[in-house]
Design a protein around this motif. Sequence first.
Motif, PDB file in Angstrom:
ATOM      1  N   TYR A  50     -20.246  38.749   6.597  1.00 53.90           N
ATOM      2  CA  TYR A  50     -20.278  40.040   6.411  1.00 53.90           C
ATOM      3  C   TYR A  50     -21.274  40.251   5.485  1.00 53.90           C
ATOM      4  CZ  TYR A  50     -19.074  44.770   5.234  1.00 53.90           C
ATOM      5  OH  TYR A  50     -18.975  46.223   5.118  1.00 53.90           O
ATOM      6  N   ASP A  97     -21.702  51.909   8.260  1.00 54.22           N
ATOM      7  CA  ASP A  97     -21.339  52.705   7.014  1.00 54.22           C
ATOM      8  C   ASP A  97     -22.384  52.102   6.144  1.00 54.22           C
ATOM      9  OD1 ASP A  97     -20.156  50.114   6.828  1.00 54.22           O
ATOM     10  OD2 ASP A  97     -18.359  50.952   5.904  1.00 54.22           O
ATOM     11  N   ASP A 111     -13.462  52.186   5.243  1.00 54.71           N
ATOM     12  CA  ASP A 111     -11.927  52.043   5.258  1.00 54.71           C
ATOM     13  C   ASP A 111     -11.355  53.200   4.162  1.00 54.71           C
ATOM     14  OD1 ASP A 111     -12.653  50.070   6.661  1.00 54.71           O
ATOM     15  OD2 ASP A 111     -12.793  48.633   5.079  1.00 54.71           O
ATOM     16  N   HIS A 123     -20.355  48.351  11.305  1.00 52.30           N
ATOM     17  CA  HIS A 123     -21.146  47.933  10.600  1.00 52.30           C
ATOM     18  C   HIS A 123     -22.383  49.059  10.586  1.00 52.30           C
ATOM     19  CE1 HIS A 123     -19.924  43.784   9.533  1.00 52.30           C
ATOM     20  NE2 HIS A 123     -19.386  43.970  11.005  1.00 52.30           N
TER      21      HIS A 123
HETATM   22  C1  GLA Z   1     -15.131  46.409   7.120  1.00 46.44           C
HETATM   23  C2  GLA Z   1     -15.603  46.901   5.890  1.00 46.44           C
HETATM   24  C3  GLA Z   1     -16.108  48.712   6.240  1.00 46.44           C
HETATM   25  C4  GLA Z   1     -17.126  48.456   7.471  1.00 46.44           C
HETATM   26  C5  GLA Z   1     -16.483  47.703   8.460  1.00 46.44           C
HETATM   27  C6  GLA Z   1     -17.347  47.627   9.812  1.00 46.44           C
HETATM   28  O1  GLA Z   1     -14.160  46.968   7.331  1.00 46.44           O
HETATM   29  O2  GLA Z   1     -14.857  47.301   4.984  1.00 46.44           O
HETATM   30  O3  GLA Z   1     -16.926  48.907   5.040  1.00 46.44           O
HETATM   31  O4  GLA Z   1     -18.312  47.823   7.234  1.00 46.44           O
HETATM   32  O5  GLA Z   1     -16.062  46.357   8.153  1.00 46.44           O
HETATM   33  O6  GLA Z   1     -17.755  48.473  10.497  1.00 46.44           O
END
Ligand code: GLA
Length: 367
Positions: free
Chosen positions: A211, A20, A157, A18
């Motif tokens: 999220y 990025d 990701d 969390h």
């Molecule tokens: C998911 C989102 C990423 C990132 C993670 C938490 O994987 O796709 O962009 O925010 O959660 O680190």
Amino acid sequence: MATHLASAPGRVNLIGEHTDYNGGLCLPFALPLETTVELTPRPDGEVHLRSAEAGRWDGTLDDVRAGAATGWAAYVAGVLWALAEAGHPVPGCDLRISSTVPLGAGLSSSASLEAAVAVALADHLGLPLDDAGRRSLATACIRAETEYVGAPTGGLDQLAVLLAEEGTAVLIDFEEPTTTRRVPLALPGAGLGILVTDTGVRHQLAAGGGYAERRAQCEAAARALGRPTLRPVEIGDLDRLYDPVLRRRARHVVTENARVTAVAAAAGAGDWTRVGAHLTASHASLRDDFEVTVPALDLAAATAEEHGALGARMTGGGFGGSTLALVPLARADAVRAGIDEAFTRHGLPRPTHHLVEPSAGARPLSR
Ligand code: GLA
């Protein structure tokens, strides 16, 4: 017409959760689990998707442009749309898809799907797959996910699966402009591995969910501190956040960025005990300050440590999904068995484990 085969891995994020979308740091690597795509271009503008795991979708390039694809098919259609938006002559096509990345397990099944489609198309279109080429494919995959699918994710990701290389993690710094550096992870030489445990508790990152709420809270905290993002915020600044929830959210992000830097340095120095301690601290921060863990994640992480892991944490967005544990290879079976036993004792279904090493990134298989 010629067929193009490509594959792209799932990922785990060693640390930096969390961060990025907060202009921060993270340290993911690719898994040996992957999505494979076989693309055959069609001259008639039709698009036929066949997924061994998820089903089928049939339409045309006009349907793709109109946003007609939904569910898993939107991740594929989104990539066709984003590459066309970037000016590439994207053809109609047949796409056959299969994947060993579990869905909703926090291991980036969606980025893996997006990147496999993007690389298959890049192969057909003759686009370069050097570092710059991979970055622009990641940009297209990010647009597919955030604009076409509408999941407000932060880009970790897609960059991870497109830039990963065997034996290394990728240190991604999301402070504008995003930069990356490879961090070799000499785990097998140190007698260590990463045990990924899919708890079977499923998450989703859609707009309106937890999220998106966390992301909005982080943005509110940055605004309250008069900063564009939480990146420049220091621990001493947090006293000026009077809302206790925003203060906790921001404290996670500020301390997590520091842990990423510390883990990259400790891994480089082969100080795995220190790496493990930071993984454990990250989990506590995600549990207590960011509040994105669930009991199954807390149980898997704590049990891994009881059975000999040097450290353990949830990985990915949270609200379910997977943990990772840094384990001596000689203890891997005991950790696995300990987690299984604890899950049974708590009435939870048996989790799935993968003992992994940093693996290769997305690549064409037909070149
Ligand atoms: C998911 C989102 C990423 C990132 C993670 C938490 O994987 O796709 O962009 O925010 O959660 O680190």
